[in-house]
Design a protein around this motif. Structure first.
Motif, PDB file in Angstrom:
ATOM      1  N   ASN A  98      49.386 -26.438 -84.299  1.00 29.96           N
ATOM      2  CA  ASN A  98      49.549 -26.772 -85.714  1.00 29.96           C
ATOM      3  C   ASN A  98      50.798 -27.496 -86.181  1.00 29.96           C
ATOM      4  O   ASN A  98      50.699 -28.394 -87.227  1.00 29.96           O
ATOM      5  N   LYS A  99      51.906 -27.061 -85.688  1.00 30.55           N
ATOM      6  CA  LYS A  99      53.115 -27.612 -86.314  1.00 30.55           C
ATOM      7  C   LYS A  99      53.919 -27.597 -85.212  1.00 30.55           C
ATOM      8  O   LYS A  99      53.948 -26.753 -84.256  1.00 30.55           O
ATOM      9  N   MET A 100      54.773 -28.857 -85.264  1.00 25.10           N
ATOM     10  CA  MET A 100      55.710 -28.800 -84.013  1.00 25.10           C
ATOM     11  C   MET A 100      57.152 -29.709 -84.672  1.00 25.10           C
ATOM     12  O   MET A 100      57.281 -30.608 -85.626  1.00 25.10           O
ATOM     13  N   ASP A 101      58.160 -28.956 -84.411  1.00 24.35           N
ATOM     14  CA  ASP A 101      59.459 -29.228 -84.872  1.00 24.35           C
ATOM     15  C   ASP A 101      60.512 -29.539 -83.918  1.00 24.35           C
ATOM     16  O   ASP A 101      60.290 -28.632 -82.673  1.00 24.35           O
ATOM     17  N   LEU A 102      61.531 -30.266 -83.766  1.00 21.25           N
ATOM     18  CA  LEU A 102      62.513 -30.174 -82.801  1.00 21.25           C
ATOM     19  C   LEU A 102      63.341 -29.125 -82.891  1.00 21.25           C
ATOM     20  O   LEU A 102      63.384 -28.566 -84.201  1.00 21.25           O
ATOM     21  N   ASP A 103      63.633 -28.570 -81.867  1.00 21.08           N
ATOM     22  CA  ASP A 103      64.353 -27.273 -81.957  1.00 21.08           C
ATOM     23  C   ASP A 103      65.937 -27.443 -82.493  1.00 21.08           C
ATOM     24  O   ASP A 103      66.453 -28.391 -81.967  1.00 21.08           O
ATOM     25  N   GLY A 104      66.412 -26.411 -83.205  1.00 16.08           N
ATOM     26  CA  GLY A 104      67.758 -26.179 -83.205  1.00 16.08           C
ATOM     27  C   GLY A 104      68.464 -27.374 -83.802  1.00 16.08           C
ATOM     28  O   GLY A 104      68.169 -27.900 -84.855  1.00 16.08           O
ATOM     29  N   VAL A 105      69.577 -27.625 -83.034  1.00 17.24           N
ATOM     30  CA  VAL A 105      70.354 -28.875 -83.518  1.00 17.24           C
ATOM     31  C   VAL A 105      69.600 -30.009 -83.724  1.00 17.24           C
ATOM     32  O   VAL A 105      69.810 -30.864 -84.793  1.00 17.24           O
ATOM     33  N   GLY A 106      68.628 -30.115 -82.858  1.00 13.13           N
ATOM     34  CA  GLY A 106      68.082 -31.538 -83.095  1.00 13.13           C
ATOM     35  C   GLY A 106      66.977 -31.486 -84.359  1.00 13.13           C
ATOM     36  O   GLY A 106      67.031 -32.646 -85.204  1.00 13.13           O
ATOM     37  N   ASN A 107      66.765 -30.308 -84.786  1.00 12.65           N
ATOM     38  CA  ASN A 107      66.006 -30.167 -86.093  1.00 12.65           C
ATOM     39  C   ASN A 107      66.916 -30.484 -87.236  1.00 12.65           C
ATOM     40  O   ASN A 107      66.649 -31.429 -88.031  1.00 12.65           O
ATOM     41  N   LEU A 108      68.081 -29.749 -87.181  1.00 16.38           N
ATOM     42  CA  LEU A 108      69.022 -30.239 -88.094  1.00 16.38           C
ATOM     43  C   LEU A 108      69.430 -31.592 -88.225  1.00 16.38           C
ATOM     44  O   LEU A 108      69.573 -32.176 -89.585  1.00 16.38           O
ATOM     45  N   TYR A 109      69.829 -32.248 -87.186  1.00 18.26           N
ATOM     46  CA  TYR A 109      70.072 -33.614 -87.065  1.00 18.26           C
ATOM     47  C   TYR A 109      68.871 -34.434 -87.764  1.00 18.26           C
ATOM     48  O   TYR A 109      69.231 -35.417 -88.597  1.00 18.26           O
ATOM     49  N   LEU A 110      67.637 -33.960 -87.559  1.00 22.56           N
ATOM     50  CA  LEU A 110      66.912 -34.998 -88.179  1.00 22.56           C
ATOM     51  C   LEU A 110      66.786 -34.597 -89.708  1.00 22.56           C
ATOM     52  O   LEU A 110      66.491 -35.741 -90.406  1.00 22.56           O
ATOM     53  N   ALA A 111      67.096 -33.531 -90.220  1.00 17.33           N
ATOM     54  CA  ALA A 111      66.849 -33.171 -91.543  1.00 17.33           C
ATOM     55  C   ALA A 111      67.981 -34.025 -92.359  1.00 17.33           C
ATOM     56  O   ALA A 111      67.952 -34.661 -93.254  1.00 17.33           O
ATOM     57  N   TYR A 112      69.076 -34.034 -91.567  1.00 11.16           N
ATOM     58  CA  TYR A 112      70.332 -34.894 -91.837  1.00 11.16           C
ATOM     59  C   TYR A 112      69.838 -36.190 -91.915  1.00 11.16           C
ATOM     60  O   TYR A 112      70.322 -36.935 -93.024  1.00 11.16           O
ATOM     61  N   GLU A 113      69.326 -36.879 -91.251  1.00 12.69           N
ATOM     62  CA  GLU A 113      69.054 -38.209 -91.265  1.00 12.69           C
ATOM     63  C   GLU A 113      67.874 -38.548 -92.065  1.00 12.69           C
ATOM     64  O   GLU A 113      68.198 -39.623 -92.812  1.00 12.69           O
ATOM     65  N   LYS A 114      67.084 -37.607 -92.539  1.00 14.09           N
ATOM     66  CA  LYS A 114      66.298 -37.990 -93.379  1.00 14.09           C
ATOM     67  C   LYS A 114      66.643 -37.641 -94.810  1.00 14.09           C
ATOM     68  O   LYS A 114      66.543 -38.832 -95.809  1.00 14.09           O
ATOM     69  N   LEU A 115      67.724 -36.950 -95.102  1.00 11.79           N
ATOM     70  CA  LEU A 115      68.328 -36.692 -96.283  1.00 11.79           C
ATOM     71  C   LEU A 115      69.341 -38.072 -96.504  1.00 11.79           C
ATOM     72  O   LEU A 115      69.243 -38.511 -97.706  1.00 11.79           O
ATOM     73  N   LYS A 116      69.817 -38.172 -95.332  1.00 14.56           N
ATOM     74  CA  LYS A 116      70.821 -39.424 -95.416  1.00 14.56           C
ATOM     75  C   LYS A 116      70.134 -40.669 -96.126  1.00 14.56           C
ATOM     76  O   LYS A 116      70.614 -41.440 -96.868  1.00 14.56           O
ATOM     77  N   ALA A 117      68.951 -40.793 -95.166  1.00 11.82           N
ATOM     78  CA  ALA A 117      68.230 -42.197 -95.798  1.00 11.82           C
ATOM     79  C   ALA A 117      67.673 -42.034 -97.068  1.00 11.82           C
ATOM     80  O   ALA A 117      67.689 -42.949 -97.986  1.00 11.82           O
ATOM     81  N   LYS A 118      67.272 -40.908 -97.643  1.00 10.92           N
ATOM     82  CA  LYS A 118      66.905 -40.659 -98.817  1.00 10.92           C
ATOM     83  C   LYS A 118      68.003 -41.081 -99.867  1.00 10.92           C
ATOM     84  O   LYS A 118      67.719 -41.815-100.875  1.00 10.92           O
TER      85      LYS A 118
END
Lengths: 424, 69
Positions: A98-118
């Protein structure tokens, strides 16, 4: 006892029934690594989830893939929500994701990239929003843990470089789930207090999770809204946080932030010494130039030889005169003079000829007149007879009883008339 | 007159040098500027030498408190 044989279909259906009845299998949370990743033409994802000992196949339907915030690929460590069920035609069980996210650091990094772009798209990192850091601050605010390494480093550096300042610590939690609210709140408070010239926000080094508070949107927004220039100083040289991008200046470490916030004593001493030397040079130059100017005045010819002033005046007067002389009117006057002389001469000539002619006429007339002059006629023997002073041309006009006067050219005779004889 | 802050002194020193550089002051003014500049520079020097440690304060809910690390 008679044996009952099941069909394969019945078996698989039974197993599927058992799987679907099991609550544990209906909502499972799984940590795994992706392999054999395939994207179906319809958009469904087929993959194998594995760890170092075991594996299981999985499918993610296209309807669920919309929530994905990364592009899955082999080797990605992921965390999964889904259920386990049996695929009857093959008799295999698999995981329906149903739902899949990158684990741990990977996930944080992704959130970081997303917020940075925003935030970048919103223009929050733009150079035009950056405020300059004051050169000689009086009060420095620090948003950090009052017990952390960061504040210790900052105080040390400032005491060495520029101990003239006051440091106000705005204590904040710099790690854990409450860090973001705490950091954001203290930045806002510092702005409300408005006591500091520059604000350092930061903490010492740590894991990416430890620094996470500085990657949160609420912190970014407080920094962006701050009217006080902010230096961010999070972790080590290699750590780049969202706070670093929004801040007016990024420092690589808290110590570096302190260096950026205050000038160094050594540099100021140098500036002061330079200034003192510069002032001495300037004053000397000034005096020298004035002295030179003065001697130039003294050396001036007019001072040395005042008569020059008059000489010059005289020269200029002569020059003026020459110019005046050379000037047109002189010629014009000459022209007039010439014209007048000419006219005079012509006038004279005219008068002389008129006079000559008149004289000739007069002589001629005189001669004619002479011919008719009664005296000259009388000299030939003619006389004039008057009676009562009236010239008589005829004897008829003469009375016998009265005297007559007979005029000769040289005298008169008074006579009596004796007798009248009229000529017939 | 209110005591100038360090920053104000440094700024005034700079301005003063600019004025000296312009060269369009009277001799009297120039000497005055120079004297004032030297005084300011010495004051700045002294302030830096005498300052030993930054004052530390902690912002609490009650306001500012002295902070000892």
């Amino acid at each position: 006892m008679e044996r009952i044989y099941l069909t394969v279909t019945a078996l698989n259906r039974y197993l599927k029934y058992r799987f679907d009845q099991d609550d544990n299998l209906q909502k499972i949370l799984l940590k795994a690594e992706i392999s054999n990743f395939k994207r179906h033409s319809r958009g469904h994802l087929y993959l194998t989830l594995k760890d170092d000992k075991s594996q299981v196949s999985a499918i993610m339907f296209v309807s669920n893939t919309k929530s994905l915030n990364f592009n899955p690929k082999d080797g990605d460590k992921v965390i999964i929500e889904g259920n386990v069920s049996v695929y009857e035609p093959y008799g295999t069980y698999q995981i329906y994701i149903n739902k899949m996210d990158l684990d741990g650091v990977g996930n944080l990094y992704l959130a970081y990239e997303k917020l940075k772009a925003k935030l970048e798209e919103m223009g929050m990192f733009k150079e035009e929003h950056k405020m300059p850091i004051p050169k000689y601050p009086k009060v420095i605010g620090v948003v950090t843990s009052p017990t952390g390494a960061a504040i210790r480093d900052i105080i040390n550096i400032i005491n060495i470089r520029y101990p003239l300042v006051k440091i106000i610590i705005y204590p904040a939690l710099v790690q854990g789930v409450n860090a973001k609210e705490s950091i954001s709140k203290q930045i806002n408070l510092a702005n409300k207090d408005n006591l500091v010239d520059v604000l350092i926000i930061g903490r010492g080094g740590g894991s990416i999770e430890d620094l996470w508070g500085f990657n949160e949107e609420i912190v970014a927004r407080s920094i962006y809204a701050s009217k006080i220039p902010i230096i961010s100083a999070v972790g080590h040289e290699t750590d780049f946080t969202i706070a670093d991008f929004v801040s007016d200046v990024r420092a690589s470490t808290p110590s570096h932030a302190a260096e950026l916030a205050v000038p160094s004593k050594k540099d100021i001493y140098k500036i002061l010494d330079n200034n003192i030397r510069r002032m001495e040079v300037l004053l000397n130059q000034y005096i020298e130039s004035k002295a030179k100017h003065f001697s130039q005045i003294i050396e001036n010819n007019y001072f040395k030889n005042p008569s020059k002033i008059f000489e010059n005046k005289k020269l200029s007067m002569i020059y003026l005169e020459e110019r005046l002389n050379a000037y047109q009117p002189r010629k014009q006057i000459e022209n007039y003079k010439n014209t007048i002389t000419n006219n005079n001469r012509r006038l004279n000539q005219a008068i002389i000829s008129i006079l000559n002619e008149s004289r000739n006429n007069f002589i001629r007339l005189n001669e004619k007149l002479d011919l008719v002059n009664p005296l000259s006629i009388m000299k030939k023997g003619y006389t004039i007879v008057k009676q009562d002073d009236v010239i008589k041309n005829s004897i008829n006009d003469v009375s016998v009883d009265k005297k007559i006067t007979v005029s000769f050219y040289d005298g008169e005779l008074d006579c009596n008339v004796l007798k009248k004889r009229v000529r017939k | 007159m209110k005591e100038l802050t360090f920053e104000e002194k440094m700024k005034e020193l700079e301005e003063l040098i600019k004025k000296l550089e312009s060269g369009d002051n009277s001799l009297d003014e120039s000497v005055k500027l120079y004297k004032k500049g030297i005084t300011l520079a010495k004051e700045c020097h002294q302030e830096l030498e005498e300052a030993e440690k930054a004052i530390l304060e902690l912002r609490t809910e009650n306001g500012l408190e002295e902070f000892n690390k």
